[in-house]
Motif scaffolding. Sequence first.
Motif, PDB file in Angstrom:
ATOM      1  N   ALA A 272       0.728  -1.124   0.032  1.00 25.45           N
ATOM      2  CA  ALA A 272       0.040   0.058  -0.037  1.00 25.45           C
ATOM      3  C   ALA A 272       0.924   1.099   0.035  1.00 25.45           C
ATOM      4  CB  ALA A 272      -1.070   0.106   1.348  1.00 25.45           C
ATOM      5  N   ALA A 273       0.589   2.150  -0.881  1.00 24.95           N
ATOM      6  CA  ALA A 273       1.115   3.380  -0.889  1.00 24.95           C
ATOM      7  C   ALA A 273       0.028   4.763  -0.520  1.00 24.95           C
ATOM      8  CB  ALA A 273       1.614   3.589  -2.204  1.00 24.95           C
ATOM      9  N   ALA A 274       0.434   5.620   0.173  1.00 30.14           N
ATOM     10  CA  ALA A 274      -0.108   6.703   0.378  1.00 30.14           C
ATOM     11  C   ALA A 274       0.340   8.080  -0.404  1.00 30.14           C
ATOM     12  CB  ALA A 274      -0.487   6.899   1.849  1.00 30.14           C
ATOM     13  N   ILE A 275      -0.179   8.802  -1.047  1.00 32.61           N
ATOM     14  CA  ILE A 275       0.677   9.697  -1.908  1.00 32.61           C
ATOM     15  C   ILE A 275       0.126  11.167  -1.617  1.00 32.61           C
ATOM     16  CG2 ILE A 275       1.372  10.371  -4.071  1.00 32.61           C
ATOM     17  CD1 ILE A 275       0.166   7.280  -4.458  1.00 32.61           C
ATOM     18  N   ALA A 276       0.815  12.226  -1.390  1.00 34.02           N
ATOM     19  CA  ALA A 276       0.144  13.506  -1.327  1.00 34.02           C
ATOM     20  C   ALA A 276       0.685  14.337  -2.337  1.00 34.02           C
ATOM     21  CB  ALA A 276       0.724  14.266   0.139  1.00 34.02           C
ATOM     22  N   VAL A 277       0.209  15.353  -2.876  1.00 27.24           N
ATOM     23  CA  VAL A 277       0.372  16.477  -3.971  1.00 27.24           C
ATOM     24  C   VAL A 277       0.404  17.621  -2.972  1.00 27.24           C
ATOM     25  CG1 VAL A 277      -0.275  17.402  -6.085  1.00 27.24           C
ATOM     26  CG2 VAL A 277      -0.594  14.938  -5.813  1.00 27.24           C
ATOM     27  N   ILE A 278       1.454  18.265  -3.018  1.00 28.62           N
ATOM     28  CA  ILE A 278       1.694  19.467  -2.229  1.00 28.62           C
ATOM     29  C   ILE A 278       2.292  20.706  -2.925  1.00 28.62           C
ATOM     30  CG2 ILE A 278       1.740  18.179  -0.017  1.00 28.62           C
ATOM     31  CD1 ILE A 278       5.083  19.160  -0.135  1.00 28.62           C
ATOM     32  N   ALA A 279       1.782  21.811  -2.483  1.00 24.31           N
ATOM     33  CA  ALA A 279       2.648  23.024  -3.209  1.00 24.31           C
ATOM     34  C   ALA A 279       4.237  22.988  -2.936  1.00 24.31           C
ATOM     35  CB  ALA A 279       1.825  24.365  -2.871  1.00 24.31           C
ATOM     36  N   ASN A 280       4.849  23.617  -3.715  1.00 23.51           N
ATOM     37  CA  ASN A 280       6.181  23.554  -3.389  1.00 23.51           C
ATOM     38  C   ASN A 280       6.576  25.073  -3.116  1.00 23.51           C
ATOM     39  OD1 ASN A 280       9.089  23.997  -3.223  1.00 23.51           O
ATOM     40  ND2 ASN A 280       9.317  22.670  -5.178  1.00 23.51           N
ATOM     41  N   PRO A 281       6.830  25.480  -1.743  1.00 24.44           N
ATOM     42  CA  PRO A 281       6.814  27.134  -1.341  1.00 24.44           C
ATOM     43  C   PRO A 281       7.891  27.606  -1.951  1.00 24.44           C
ATOM     44  CG  PRO A 281       7.316  25.459   0.375  1.00 24.44           C
ATOM     45  CD  PRO A 281       6.824  24.631  -0.655  1.00 24.44           C
ATOM     46  N   PHE A 282       8.943  26.750  -2.464  1.00 28.57           N
ATOM     47  CA  PHE A 282      10.280  27.166  -3.115  1.00 28.57           C
ATOM     48  C   PHE A 282      10.403  27.085  -4.454  1.00 28.57           C
ATOM     49  CE2 PHE A 282      11.432  25.719   1.346  1.00 28.57           C
ATOM     50  CZ  PHE A 282      11.068  27.018   1.939  1.00 28.57           C
ATOM     51  N   ALA A 283       9.401  26.854  -5.045  1.00 26.48           N
ATOM     52  CA  ALA A 283       9.489  26.698  -6.713  1.00 26.48           C
ATOM     53  C   ALA A 283      10.035  27.791  -7.430  1.00 26.48           C
ATOM     54  CB  ALA A 283       7.938  26.116  -7.319  1.00 26.48           C
ATOM     55  N   GLY A 284      10.853  27.732  -8.276  1.00 24.14           N
ATOM     56  CA  GLY A 284      11.298  28.673  -9.159  1.00 24.14           C
ATOM     57  C   GLY A 284      12.030  29.858  -8.490  1.00 24.14           C
ATOM     58  N   LYS A 285      12.578  29.305  -7.154  1.00 22.90           N
ATOM     59  CA  LYS A 285      13.461  30.293  -6.613  1.00 22.90           C
ATOM     60  C   LYS A 285      14.650  29.567  -5.769  1.00 22.90           C
ATOM     61  CE  LYS A 285      10.438  31.100  -2.707  1.00 22.90           C
ATOM     62  NZ  LYS A 285       9.626  32.155  -2.015  1.00 22.90           N
ATOM     63  N   PHE A 286      15.649  30.041  -5.636  1.00 20.65           N
ATOM     64  CA  PHE A 286      16.614  29.504  -4.744  1.00 20.65           C
ATOM     65  C   PHE A 286      16.393  29.972  -3.240  1.00 20.65           C
ATOM     66  CE2 PHE A 286      20.685  29.306  -2.308  1.00 20.65           C
ATOM     67  CZ  PHE A 286      20.901  28.049  -2.383  1.00 20.65           C
ATOM     68  N   GLN A 287      16.430  28.877  -2.360  1.00 21.21           N
ATOM     69  CA  GLN A 287      16.076  29.295  -0.947  1.00 21.21           C
ATOM     70  C   GLN A 287      17.358  28.470  -0.091  1.00 21.21           C
ATOM     71  OE1 GLN A 287      13.808  31.368   0.709  1.00 21.21           O
ATOM     72  NE2 GLN A 287      14.750  30.473   2.679  1.00 21.21           N
ATOM     73  N   GLU A 288      17.989  29.084   0.587  1.00 25.53           N
ATOM     74  CA  GLU A 288      19.115  28.553   1.390  1.00 25.53           C
ATOM     75  C   GLU A 288      18.329  27.564   2.634  1.00 25.53           C
ATOM     76  OE1 GLU A 288      22.516  27.187   2.428  1.00 25.53           O
ATOM     77  OE2 GLU A 288      22.415  28.656   0.665  1.00 25.53           O
ATOM     78  N   ASP A 289      17.362  28.272   3.307  1.00 26.19           N
ATOM     79  CA  ASP A 289      16.812  27.835   4.424  1.00 26.19           C
ATOM     80  C   ASP A 289      15.777  26.922   4.047  1.00 26.19           C
ATOM     81  OD1 ASP A 289      15.749  26.922   6.788  1.00 26.19           O
ATOM     82  OD2 ASP A 289      15.475  28.775   7.686  1.00 26.19           O
ATOM     83  N   LEU A 290      15.733  25.350   4.180  1.00 22.06           N
ATOM     84  CA  LEU A 290      14.654  24.652   3.645  1.00 22.06           C
ATOM     85  C   LEU A 290      13.706  24.052   4.776  1.00 22.06           C
ATOM     86  CD1 LEU A 290      16.601  22.499   0.864  1.00 22.06           C
ATOM     87  CD2 LEU A 290      15.161  24.606   0.604  1.00 22.06           C
ATOM     88  N   SER A 291      14.084  24.923   5.906  1.00 15.45           N
ATOM     89  CA  SER A 291      13.231  24.270   7.208  1.00 15.45           C
ATOM     90  C   SER A 291      11.730  24.063   7.054  1.00 15.45           C
ATOM     91  CB  SER A 291      13.598  25.214   8.298  1.00 15.45           C
ATOM     92  OG  SER A 291      13.235  26.283   8.030  1.00 15.45           O
ATOM     93  N   GLU A 292      11.080  24.889   6.282  1.00 18.53           N
ATOM     94  CA  GLU A 292       9.697  24.752   5.984  1.00 18.53           C
ATOM     95  C   GLU A 292       9.428  23.540   5.440  1.00 18.53           C
ATOM     96  OE1 GLU A 292       5.934  26.985   3.671  1.00 18.53           O
ATOM     97  OE2 GLU A 292       7.878  28.087   3.835  1.00 18.53           O
ATOM     98  N   LEU A 293      10.247  23.170   4.514  1.00 17.77           N
ATOM     99  CA  LEU A 293      10.050  21.877   3.861  1.00 17.77           C
ATOM    100  C   LEU A 293      10.181  20.620   4.814  1.00 17.77           C
ATOM    101  CD1 LEU A 293      10.762  22.051  -0.051  1.00 17.77           C
ATOM    102  CD2 LEU A 293       8.695  21.599   0.863  1.00 17.77           C
ATOM    103  N   ILE A 294      11.137  20.879   5.264  1.00 12.96           N
ATOM    104  CA  ILE A 294      11.922  19.989   6.553  1.00 12.96           C
ATOM    105  C   ILE A 294      10.513  19.668   7.565  1.00 12.96           C
ATOM    106  CG2 ILE A 294      13.146  19.225   8.519  1.00 12.96           C
ATOM    107  CD1 ILE A 294      15.483  20.789   6.826  1.00 12.96           C
TER     108      ILE A 294
END
Length: 201
Positions: free
Chosen positions: A30-52
């Motif tokens: 069984a697999a559970a899959i989520a489709v989420i917005a990428n808050p950093f799409a199209g830009k460089f972000q040094e701090d990725l703690s939001e995605l973590i």
Amino acid sequence: MKAKIRKIMTVVDETLTEQGQSVSPPIRRAAAIAVIANPFAGKFQEDLSELIDVGEELGQLLAERAVAALNASGNNESGNGGNVESYGKAAAVGENGELEHAAALLHPKLGAPFRKVLGKGAALIPSSKKRGGMGVALDIPLGHKDAAFVRSHFDGMEVRVPDAPRANEIVIAVAVTTGGRPLPRVGGLQVSEIKGEDGLR
């Protein structure tokens, strides 16, 4: 919840026979899959703690969904991960994302809540990441949750979401199984021999 989820999907498959041979008990995945917005799409972000942090949230949510789907497919155990033998995780970023965005979701914090839902999980959780467009195949590598050397459980599960990831989205998935490959016969450490102390044997 920090994750901006567009949709969640669960997939279950059950193998009953292989090359005309009965698989008993049947192997369920069984697999559970989520489709989420990428808050950093199209830009460089040094701090990725939001995605973590989002990875931590989704570790619990998706693990609960996957285990529930596995149990609903015929196991008498409900609401726990006691019948799970293998696990894995994977993510695919849309074209405006980075592979590092997938890594931020999968690696620092997702594992602990995933293991907590299962009640155990001494072995590293196999993972994969890629970039792709809508409908891209996501290959979730699988391995025994308590002993990485169990060769019969080296496996994978392919899933896809037909309309994801869009350019600014990420697809993230976890998978759990009730066993290894159907009719394994390439040797190695057997499930009955697992000590489960170091995550290897």
